[in-house]
Write an enzyme that holds these catalytic residues in place. Structure first.
Site, short mmCIF file in Angstrom:
data_model
loop_
_atom_site.label_atom_id
_atom_site.label_comp_id
_atom_site.label_asym_id
_atom_site.label_seq_id
_atom_site.Cartn_x
_atom_site.Cartn_y
_atom_site.Cartn_z
N ASP A 67 0.81 -1.22 0.00
CA ASP A 67 0.00 0.00 0.00
C ASP A 67 0.84 1.26 0.00
O ASP A 67 2.06 1.22 0.21
CB ASP A 67 -0.97 -0.01 1.19
CG ASP A 67 -0.34 -0.52 2.48
OD1 ASP A 67 0.89 -0.57 2.56
OD2 ASP A 67 -1.09 -0.89 3.41
N ASN A 136 -7.65 -2.78 14.61
CA ASN A 136 -9.04 -3.06 14.23
C ASN A 136 -9.15 -4.24 13.26
O ASN A 136 -10.21 -4.48 12.68
CB ASN A 136 -9.68 -1.81 13.62
CG ASN A 136 -9.01 -1.37 12.33
OD1 ASN A 136 -8.08 -2.02 11.86
ND2 ASN A 136 -9.47 -0.29 11.74
N HIS A 138 -7.47 -4.61 10.39
CA HIS A 138 -7.21 -4.35 8.97
C HIS A 138 -5.93 -5.05 8.51
O HIS A 138 -5.01 -5.23 9.30
CB HIS A 138 -7.21 -2.84 8.63
CG HIS A 138 -6.00 -2.08 9.10
ND1 HIS A 138 -6.10 -0.86 9.73
CD2 HIS A 138 -4.68 -2.32 9.02
CE1 HIS A 138 -4.90 -0.40 10.00
NE2 HIS A 138 -4.01 -1.28 9.59
N GLU A 143 -9.86 -1.91 5.42
CA GLU A 143 -10.43 -1.57 6.71
C GLU A 143 -11.74 -2.33 6.94
O GLU A 143 -12.40 -2.74 5.97
CB GLU A 143 -10.73 -0.06 6.75
CG GLU A 143 -9.49 0.83 6.62
CD GLU A 143 -8.76 1.04 7.95
OE1 GLU A 143 -8.82 0.16 8.82
OE2 GLU A 143 -8.12 2.10 8.08
C1 F6R Z 1 1.36 -1.41 6.14
C2 F6R Z 1 0.08 -2.09 6.30
C3 F6R Z 1 -0.72 -1.98 7.54
C4 F6R Z 1 0.08 -2.32 8.81
C5 F6R Z 1 -0.80 -2.19 10.03
C6 F6R Z 1 -0.03 -2.41 11.32
O1 F6R Z 1 1.91 -1.65 4.87
O2 F6R Z 1 -0.32 -2.70 5.38
O3 F6R Z 1 -1.81 -2.85 7.46
O4 F6R Z 1 0.59 -3.61 8.70
O5 F6R Z 1 -1.39 -0.92 10.07
O6 F6R Z 1 0.87 -1.37 11.50
P1 F6R Z 1 1.99 -1.43 12.62
O7 F6R Z 1 2.94 -2.49 12.21
O8 F6R Z 1 2.63 -0.06 12.59
O9 F6R Z 1 1.31 -1.73 13.89
#
Ligand code: F6R
Length: 242
Positions: A67, A136, A138, A143
């Site tokens: 992403d 959450n 995702h 989301e």
């Molecule tokens: C990032 C991504 C997000 C993260 C998620 C957890 O490329 O795809 O889904 O993996 O937001 O983020 P952290 O690791 O910062 O807790």
């Protein structure tokens, strides 16, 4: 799903790097799906160490990221392209021209997403997709919602994700409100999936993942339908599992 529970973040990072190295060592031309965020930082450090020690060779590897924020170019310090260069790609012997991150500056983000999916399909698909998880549930920027999108697409970020990601920006207002993300269909086409999570704030999402129930309101639960998923958790992230 194969579940590995280790003591802490450091052990999670090392175990995850080992899993990825095994894929590259058995297939030097592997297509790796990569993620950003705080969770994989330690794993990337370990991969850099292993690369310098001659334990993993990225010479013929291709990488595709999950992403990118819409509106941030690759030279913006909070962009995911910048993150990847800074935390991994600039420090290993990968050919940078074979490292891909969705383009957050594309005029038509959904059209760009279709091209991104086509490129991944033309490469032969992702051999191992690394995933973190949001508090959450995702994965990538898919989301919780009433429905999920299959392909790479434009999406809005939820308030909880904006809040959580504001730690990297000067203020919450500076966090982009939209992103381009690989969809669940593309993620599920990966040959192997490696999910890593650390800390108590991920425990609830991990409980959902192992609940036996699948719901679009907790996107990570979709992984139960994939046949080759490895989940590496530290004790805190696994604390609500029976
Ligand atoms: C990032 C991504 C997000 C993260 C998620 C957890 O490329 O795809 O889904 O993996 O937001 O983020 P952290 O690791 O910062 O807790």
């Amino acid at each position: 799903m194969r579940l590995i529970v280790v003591k802490d973040y450091d052990e999670m990072s090392k175990a995850a790097a080992k899993e990825m190295a095994a894929v590259v060592n058995s297939n030097p031309k592997a297509i790796l799906g990569l993620a950003t965020g705080g969770t994989p930082e330690g794993m990337y450090k370990e991969l850099i160490r292993m690369n310098k020690a001659g334990e993993i060779d990225f010479k013929d590897v291709t990488s595709v990221n999950l992403d990118e924020y819409v509106g941030l170019g690759g030279d913006h310090p909070q962009s995911y392209r910048y993150f990847m260069n800074n935390h991994l790609l600039d420090h290993i012997n990968i050919d940078k021209s074979r490292t891909f991150v969705p383009n957050g500056l594309a005029e038509d983000v959904n059209e760009e997403g279709r091209k991104y999916d086509q490129m991944i399909d033309d490469l032969g698909g992702i051999d191992m997709q690394l995933l973190g998880v949001g508090t959450n549930g995702h994965i990538a920027f898919n989301e919780p919602d009433g429905e999920l999108v299959a392909g790479t697409h434009l999406t809005g970020l939820t308030k909880s994700t904006i809040e959580s990601n504001s730690r990297y920006f000067d203020s919450e207002d500076d966090v982009p409100k939209t992103a381009v993300t690989m969809g669940l269909g593309q993620i599920m086409k990966s040959k192997k999936i490696l999910l890593i999570a650390s800390g108590e704030n991920k425990a609830e999402a991990m409980k959902e993942l192992f609940s036996g129930k699948i719901s679009t309101s907790c996107p990570v639960t979709m992984l139960q339908m994939h046949k080759d998923v490895t989940v590496i958790l530290d004790e805190a992230a696994a604390s609500l599992l029976k």
